[in-house]
Design a protein around this motif. Structure first.
Motif, PDB file in Angstrom:
ATOM      1  N   ALA A   1       0.817  -1.215   0.000  1.00  0.00           N
ATOM      2  CA  ALA A   1       0.000   0.000   0.000  1.00  0.00           C
ATOM      3  C   ALA A   1       0.852   1.266   0.000  1.00  0.00           C
ATOM      4  CB  ALA A   1      -0.926   0.006   1.212  1.00  0.00           C
ATOM      5  N   ARG A   2       2.168   1.096   0.114  1.00  0.00           N
ATOM      6  CA  ARG A   2       3.110   2.207   0.086  1.00  0.00           C
ATOM      7  C   ARG A   2       2.834   3.205   1.209  1.00  0.00           C
ATOM      8  NH1 ARG A   2       6.475   2.402  -4.249  1.00  0.00           N
ATOM      9  NH2 ARG A   2       6.973   4.541  -3.639  1.00  0.00           N
ATOM     10  N   GLU A   3       2.612   2.703   2.419  1.00  0.00           N
ATOM     11  CA  GLU A   3       2.439   3.588   3.573  1.00  0.00           C
ATOM     12  C   GLU A   3       3.793   4.236   3.874  1.00  0.00           C
ATOM     13  OE1 GLU A   3       0.662   1.762   6.971  1.00  0.00           O
ATOM     14  OE2 GLU A   3      -0.780   0.629   5.761  1.00  0.00           O
ATOM     15  N   PRO A   4       3.924   5.543   3.738  1.00  0.00           N
ATOM     16  CA  PRO A   4       5.243   6.187   3.822  1.00  0.00           C
ATOM     17  C   PRO A   4       5.979   5.981   5.141  1.00  0.00           C
ATOM     18  CG  PRO A   4       3.679   7.671   2.793  1.00  0.00           C
ATOM     19  CD  PRO A   4       2.887   6.511   3.322  1.00  0.00           C
TER      20      PRO A   4
ATOM     21  N   PRO B   1       3.831  12.199  -4.660  1.00  0.00           N
ATOM     22  CA  PRO B   1       3.841  11.595  -3.327  1.00  0.00           C
ATOM     23  C   PRO B   1       4.426  10.184  -3.335  1.00  0.00           C
ATOM     24  CG  PRO B   1       1.674  12.512  -3.846  1.00  0.00           C
ATOM     25  CD  PRO B   1       2.461  12.510  -5.119  1.00  0.00           C
ATOM     26  N   LEU B   2       4.904   9.764  -2.167  1.00  0.00           N
ATOM     27  CA  LEU B   2       5.470   8.432  -2.033  1.00  0.00           C
ATOM     28  C   LEU B   2       4.428   7.334  -2.136  1.00  0.00           C
ATOM     29  CD1 LEU B   2       7.925   9.063   0.954  1.00  0.00           C
ATOM     30  CD2 LEU B   2       8.540   8.658  -1.441  1.00  0.00           C
ATOM     31  N   ASP B   3       3.167   7.643  -1.817  1.00  0.00           N
ATOM     32  CA  ASP B   3       2.163   6.583  -1.705  1.00  0.00           C
ATOM     33  C   ASP B   3       1.333   6.375  -2.967  1.00  0.00           C
ATOM     34  OD1 ASP B   3       0.780   8.959  -1.554  1.00  0.00           O
ATOM     35  OD2 ASP B   3      -0.307   8.472   0.292  1.00  0.00           O
ATOM     36  N   THR B   4       1.634   7.086  -4.043  1.00  0.00           N
ATOM     37  CA  THR B   4       0.875   6.893  -5.280  1.00  0.00           C
ATOM     38  C   THR B   4       1.439   5.715  -6.077  1.00  0.00           C
ATOM     39  OG1 THR B   4       2.270   8.514  -6.390  1.00  0.00           O
ATOM     40  CG2 THR B   4       0.200   9.312  -5.472  1.00  0.00           C
ATOM     41  N   PRO B   5       0.590   5.034  -6.850  1.00  0.00           N
ATOM     42  CA  PRO B   5       1.085   3.924  -7.670  1.00  0.00           C
ATOM     43  C   PRO B   5       2.155   4.395  -8.655  1.00  0.00           C
ATOM     44  CG  PRO B   5      -1.314   3.891  -7.564  1.00  0.00           C
ATOM     45  CD  PRO B   5      -0.875   5.196  -6.960  1.00  0.00           C
ATOM     46  N   ARG B   6       3.088   3.527  -8.950  1.00  0.00           N
ATOM     47  CA  ARG B   6       4.156   3.873  -9.890  1.00  0.00           C
ATOM     48  C   ARG B   6       3.615   3.892 -11.313  1.00  0.00           C
ATOM     49  NH1 ARG B   6       8.516   0.882 -12.302  1.00  0.00           N
ATOM     50  NH2 ARG B   6       8.477  -0.886 -10.880  1.00  0.00           N
ATOM     51  N   ASP B   7       3.965   4.942 -12.060  1.00  0.00           N
ATOM     52  CA  ASP B   7       3.501   5.105 -13.440  1.00  0.00           C
ATOM     53  C   ASP B   7       4.672   5.185 -14.408  1.00  0.00           C
ATOM     54  OD1 ASP B   7       4.490   7.587 -12.766  1.00  0.00           O
ATOM     55  OD2 ASP B   7       2.726   8.723 -13.420  1.00  0.00           O
ATOM     56  N   PHE B   8       5.796   4.553 -14.073  1.00  0.00           N
ATOM     57  CA  PHE B   8       6.990   4.580 -14.916  1.00  0.00           C
ATOM     58  C   PHE B   8       7.734   3.265 -14.734  1.00  0.00           C
ATOM     59  CE2 PHE B   8       7.569   6.658 -10.853  1.00  0.00           C
ATOM     60  CZ  PHE B   8       8.701   6.057 -10.317  1.00  0.00           C
TER      61      PHE B   8
ATOM     62  N   VAL C   1      15.750   3.000  -5.418  1.00  0.00           N
ATOM     63  CA  VAL C   1      16.333   4.344  -5.365  1.00  0.00           C
ATOM     64  C   VAL C   1      15.810   5.183  -6.524  1.00  0.00           C
ATOM     65  CG1 VAL C   1      18.474   5.662  -5.327  1.00  0.00           C
ATOM     66  CG2 VAL C   1      18.390   3.413  -4.229  1.00  0.00           C
ATOM     67  N   LEU C   2      15.726   4.583  -7.700  1.00  0.00           N
ATOM     68  CA  LEU C   2      15.189   5.298  -8.857  1.00  0.00           C
ATOM     69  C   LEU C   2      13.722   5.640  -8.679  1.00  0.00           C
ATOM     70  CD1 LEU C   2      17.165   3.351 -11.538  1.00  0.00           C
ATOM     71  CD2 LEU C   2      17.094   5.849 -11.388  1.00  0.00           C
ATOM     72  N   ASP C   3      12.975   4.779  -8.015  1.00  0.00           N
ATOM     73  CA  ASP C   3      11.579   5.081  -7.715  1.00  0.00           C
ATOM     74  C   ASP C   3      11.488   6.349  -6.870  1.00  0.00           C
ATOM     75  OD1 ASP C   3       8.607   3.815  -7.353  1.00  0.00           O
ATOM     76  OD2 ASP C   3       9.286   4.694  -5.458  1.00  0.00           O
ATOM     77  N   ILE C   4      12.336   6.450  -5.854  1.00  0.00           N
ATOM     78  CA  ILE C   4      12.359   7.637  -5.002  1.00  0.00           C
ATOM     79  C   ILE C   4      12.749   8.875  -5.810  1.00  0.00           C
ATOM     80  CG2 ILE C   4      13.612   8.760  -3.105  1.00  0.00           C
ATOM     81  CD1 ILE C   4      11.594   6.700  -2.107  1.00  0.00           C
TER      82      ILE C   4
ATOM     83  N   PRO D   1       9.625  -4.498   9.400  1.00  0.00           N
ATOM     84  CA  PRO D   1      10.403  -5.089  10.493  1.00  0.00           C
ATOM     85  C   PRO D   1      11.805  -5.487  10.022  1.00  0.00           C
ATOM     86  CG  PRO D   1       8.163  -5.921  10.548  1.00  0.00           C
ATOM     87  CD  PRO D   1       8.284  -5.112   9.284  1.00  0.00           C
ATOM     88  N   GLY D   2      12.808  -4.971  10.706  1.00  0.00           N
ATOM     89  CA  GLY D   2      14.186  -5.215  10.311  1.00  0.00           C
ATOM     90  C   GLY D   2      14.664  -4.345   9.165  1.00  0.00           C
ATOM     91  N   GLY D   3      13.811  -3.453   8.682  1.00  0.00           N
ATOM     92  CA  GLY D   3      14.163  -2.632   7.527  1.00  0.00           C
ATOM     93  C   GLY D   3      13.946  -1.161   7.798  1.00  0.00           C
ATOM     94  N   GLU D   4      13.476  -0.430   6.782  1.00  0.00           N
ATOM     95  CA  GLU D   4      13.254   1.005   6.920  1.00  0.00           C
ATOM     96  C   GLU D   4      11.962   1.398   6.224  1.00  0.00           C
ATOM     97  OE1 GLU D   4      16.406   3.311   4.981  1.00  0.00           O
ATOM     98  OE2 GLU D   4      16.626   1.723   3.491  1.00  0.00           O
ATOM     99  N   SER D   5      11.449   2.559   6.574  1.00  0.00           N
ATOM    100  CA  SER D   5      10.229   3.063   5.951  1.00  0.00           C
ATOM    101  C   SER D   5      10.553   3.746   4.625  1.00  0.00           C
ATOM    102  CB  SER D   5       9.536   4.065   6.873  1.00  0.00           C
ATOM    103  OG  SER D   5      10.266   5.281   6.946  1.00  0.00           O
ATOM    104  N   LEU D   6       9.525   3.955   3.828  1.00  0.00           N
ATOM    105  CA  LEU D   6       9.699   4.699   2.584  1.00  0.00           C
ATOM    106  C   LEU D   6      10.227   6.104   2.847  1.00  0.00           C
ATOM    107  CD1 LEU D   6       6.657   4.010   0.209  1.00  0.00           C
ATOM    108  CD2 LEU D   6       9.073   3.759  -0.350  1.00  0.00           C
ATOM    109  N   ARG D   7       9.725   6.723   3.920  1.00  0.00           N
ATOM    110  CA  ARG D   7      10.163   8.087   4.209  1.00  0.00           C
ATOM    111  C   ARG D   7      11.625   8.125   4.634  1.00  0.00           C
ATOM    112  NH1 ARG D   7       6.692  11.869   4.282  1.00  0.00           N
ATOM    113  NH2 ARG D   7       4.990  10.577   5.080  1.00  0.00           N
TER     114      ARG D   7
END
Length: 212
Positions: A112-115, A168-175, A156-159, A120-126
């Protein structure tokens, strides 16, 4: 303010890319096709000329890609660990399908791309966004008027795409984000600009997208 141009390149293909397996910060090397893609990217960039500096994530799939590109350009890669892939924590090493079944709750929040959801064990999108864009802005400031090649990862390219376009970070990818694809951005008096994205004319057909 002088304009800084960046050619942002995803690493060449790995065996885990072909298996749709989440690599994250696990250090997976290139497969034979990935090695060929990296050399092709280097040859294309060498024909264009005008590249001043080469930076890369220090994970081996990106670093090896950068070594091939650097050999063609006559440049030594410089490490940029801030351009590493997102830390996917409990998902790393699993295929997308396995992660969905094994960790259904966390995976649904990830999908759902919650920013602000920290895997768990990782990092958030933000958190991921902040480390990538902070380094990108630093490079733009340090290298005004120059052209840089940055070798990195699909996430990284997505960001970067979203950051440059102001999406926004939470929108579906269009590329698309193909292995060894070339993505040109710049920073100048008018701010950040996306010049071109997902160029694959230098590659054989079939470069894999990050999610497909």
């Amino acid at each position: 303010m002088e304009t800084t141009r960046f050619c942002c390149i995803r690493h060449g293909e790995t065996a885990w890319n072909t298996q749709r397996r989440l690599q994250g910060q696990l250090d997976i090397g290139l497969n034979d096709n990935g090695e060929s893609q990296a050399r092709a990217a280097g040859r294309w960039l060498a024909r264009q000329g005008g590249i001043d500096h080469l930076y890369a994530s220090d994970l081996s799939r990106a670093w090896r890609t950068a070594e091939h590109i650097g050999a063609a350009l006559g440049l030594q890669p410089r490490p940029a660990p801030e351009l590493r892939e997102r830390r996917y924590g409990i998902f790393e090493g699993l295929t997308y399908a396995e992660a969905r079944v094994t960790h259904p709750g966390p995976y649904a929040r990830h999908e759902a791309r919650e920013p602000d959801f920290v895997i768990p064990g990782g990092e958030s999108l933000r958190q991921f966004h902040d480390r990538v864009t902070d380094r990108l802005c630093q490079l733009a400031s340090e290298h005004g008027g120059q052209t840089l090649v940055l070798v990195m990862h699909g996430g990284v390219l997505d960001i970067i795409n979203r950051f440059v376009r102001g999406n926004p970070l939470d929108t579906p990818r269009d590329f698309l984000i193909p292995n060894a694809g070339l993505n040109w951005i710049s920073h100048g008096p008018g701010g950040w600009q996306l010049e071109s994205w997902g160029e694959t004319g230098h590659l054989a057909a079939g470069a894999l997208d990050e999610l497909k």
